[in-house]
Design a protein around this motif. Structure first.
Motif, short mmCIF file in Angstrom:
data_model
loop_
_atom_site.label_atom_id
_atom_site.label_comp_id
_atom_site.label_asym_id
_atom_site.label_seq_id
_atom_site.Cartn_x
_atom_site.Cartn_y
_atom_site.Cartn_z
N SER A 51 0.77 -1.15 0.06
CA SER A 51 0.03 0.02 -0.17
C SER A 51 0.90 1.43 0.20
N VAL A 52 0.56 2.25 -0.72
CA VAL A 52 1.34 3.40 -0.94
C VAL A 52 0.45 4.50 -0.09
N ALA A 53 -0.80 4.55 -0.10
CA ALA A 53 -1.49 5.69 0.38
C ALA A 53 -1.43 5.67 1.91
N GLU A 54 -1.06 4.54 2.50
CA GLU A 54 -0.80 4.71 4.10
C GLU A 54 0.48 5.10 4.45
N ARG A 55 1.41 4.98 3.58
CA ARG A 55 2.90 5.36 3.63
C ARG A 55 3.01 6.90 3.31
#
Length: 465
Positions: A51-55
């Motif tokens: 996941s990218v959004a949560e990072r």
């Protein structure tokens, strides 16, 4: 030295069936959604991406629209990869080559655009996003990045074991990344020397990092950021270099170089990936990012400064920073690639740019890094860490506005790899240990008198050290 331990070999009990995929945009997409997208991919063969959004940190309002578009694109890329999975024939090797490598390249580019958008909006550029480019198929070990599924037919493939077992971190290289050097036609070209050529050389003898000075920092590209490289570096020269090193600590520190050269020279380690791990097997920069196996100590390291075939050289400024090659060359189109691989006995005839060499018996693997030899006369670094230095052209001339400086030619050799295809560079997870991603980093911390000596030797045709 790092302690070693044997890797436990075991066949997987089967691929993990998943009800949905965690996609680049951070959302959960069900198997029905994948089917609706036109894919017949089995759940056990589904592509899973971090996941990218949560990072992401807080996204500035001016960047929100562009970041959202890139997150949506990441989701679309993964959906397309899943649609492709049903058409792939073969095992792990085929999945990596046909699906995961192209997907990793696409994701790396999208992640870089997100970084740029946030930085352009006035916020600090996000760190570590590129480590999210690598996707996997099926079962994923949380401590290691894998880019291959089962080796179900038990055959020997690059990145697998002949007995059907699997090493952690099987994200390349592939069989196609190696070539028998004896089958390659001569390709080394020589530049003729002009009347004003500077024909001497100056050597710093700084050892081979036998005591194991390693870290996964990069003080040039990511100062003050631990694990900024996401792969492990060998260091010679200045002792104790890490992300927090400054010009002042370089100037005052100790060095492994016999002539007092306090410069730092570092490059990604080479590992034997066949059955032995270092103690960094589950750590950042090591196995946690797909860099597994025994770190190989070079048999020799040569750090030689040479002149220009057209003119005399001028002194490098102290604390000049130079990066040669590109750790992300496979994702960046190869524009900054500068890898050179060969074997002893073949160097004068053959250099490989995008292949690892399979060397004959009695021959050693060779890595050569030829650094930029032209300087803009003003800056010791630049925003992209490249614009302040340049390569000479095919005839040896510097670009307009640049002057010739001593060129660092770094040559590193490894013994015991004749006939082997089981070694690989450390790399960013999304770079798949490709040989084209080899690179080197250098910060000049020679004292002014030592640099003057080097320039005098080079300009008068002498060999000094």
């Amino acid at each position: 030295m790092h302690q070693r331990h044997k890797v436990k070999r075991s066949r997987r009990n089967g691929l993990l069936a998943v009800a949905g995929l965690l996609l680049g945009g951070g959302g959960l997409v069900t198997v029905n959604a994948i089917a609706n997208a036109g894919t017949a991919t089995r759940q056990s063969e589904a592509v899973t991406c971090p996941s990218v959004a949560e990072r992401l940190p807080g996204i500035p309002d001016p960047a929100r629209g562009e970041v959202d578009r890139e997150l949506a694109l990441l989701t679309q890329q993964t959906e397309r990869a899943n649609a492709s999975m049903s058409r792939v024939e073969g095992g792990a090797d085929a999945r990596i080559r046909v699906v995961l490598q192209p997907l990793g390249t696409e994701r790396a580019a999208a992640l870089e655009r997100i970084e740029i958008a946030i930085e352009r909006a006035g916020a600090e550029r996000p760190r570590g996003l590129q480590s999210l480019a690598l996707c996997t198929v099926g079962d994923q070990d949380a401590n290691r990045v894998r880019a291959a599924g089962d080796n179900t037919d038990g055959s020997e493939q690059a990145g697998g074991n002949a007995d059907g077992g699997e090493r952690p971190g099987d994200n390349g290289p592939l069989a196609e990344d190696f070539v028998d050097i004896t089958s390659v036609a001569p390709n080394v070209q020589r530049i003729g020397k002009g009347r004003n050529a500077s024909t001497g050389s100056f050597v710093s003898r700084c050892g081979v990092n036998r005591k194991g000075q390693f870290n996964s920092d990069n003080v040039i590209v990511a100062p003050g950021v631990g694990n900024g490289a996401h792969h492990t570096h060998d260091y010679v020269g200045a002792l104790g270099v890490d992300a927090f090193t400054t010009n002042e600590t370089l100037a005052a520190g100790r060095t492994t170089c016999t002539n007092g050269d306090r410069s730092t020279y570092y490059w990604p380690v080479l590992r034997d990936r066949d059955g032995v791990e270092q103690s960094d097997a589950d750590r950042p920069g090591g196995g946690a990012e797909g860099n597994v196996g025994e770190i190989l100590t070079p048999e020799s390291v040569s750090l030689r400064f040479v002149g220009s075939p057209r003119t005399k050289v001028t002194a490098m400024p102290r604390f000049l920073r130079i990066i040669t090659g590109d750790a992300k060359a496979n994702a960046n189109g190869g524009a900054n690639a500068n890898a050179r691989w060969s074997c002893t006995g073949f160097e004068s005839r053959v250099e490989l740019r995008d292949k690892y060499p399979i060397c004959p018996q009695g021959s050693k693997v060779v890595r050569i890094s030829k650094f930029q030899s032209c300087w803009d006369g003003a800056n010791t670094d630049s925003a992209n860490h490249r614009s302040h230095v340049a390569f000479a052209d095919a005839r040896g001339n510097c670009p307009e506005g640049f002057r010739a400086i001593p060129q660092l030619v770094q040559r590193v050799t490894y013994n015991g790899l004749a006939g082997s295809t089981r070694f690989a560079l450390d790399s960013f997870p999304e770079s798949f240990h490709k040989p084209i991603t080899d690179h080197g980093d250098f910060i000049n911390a020679m004292s002014d008198p030592l640099m003057r000596k080097a320039v005098a030797c080079i300009n008068t045709g002498r060999r000094c050290g």
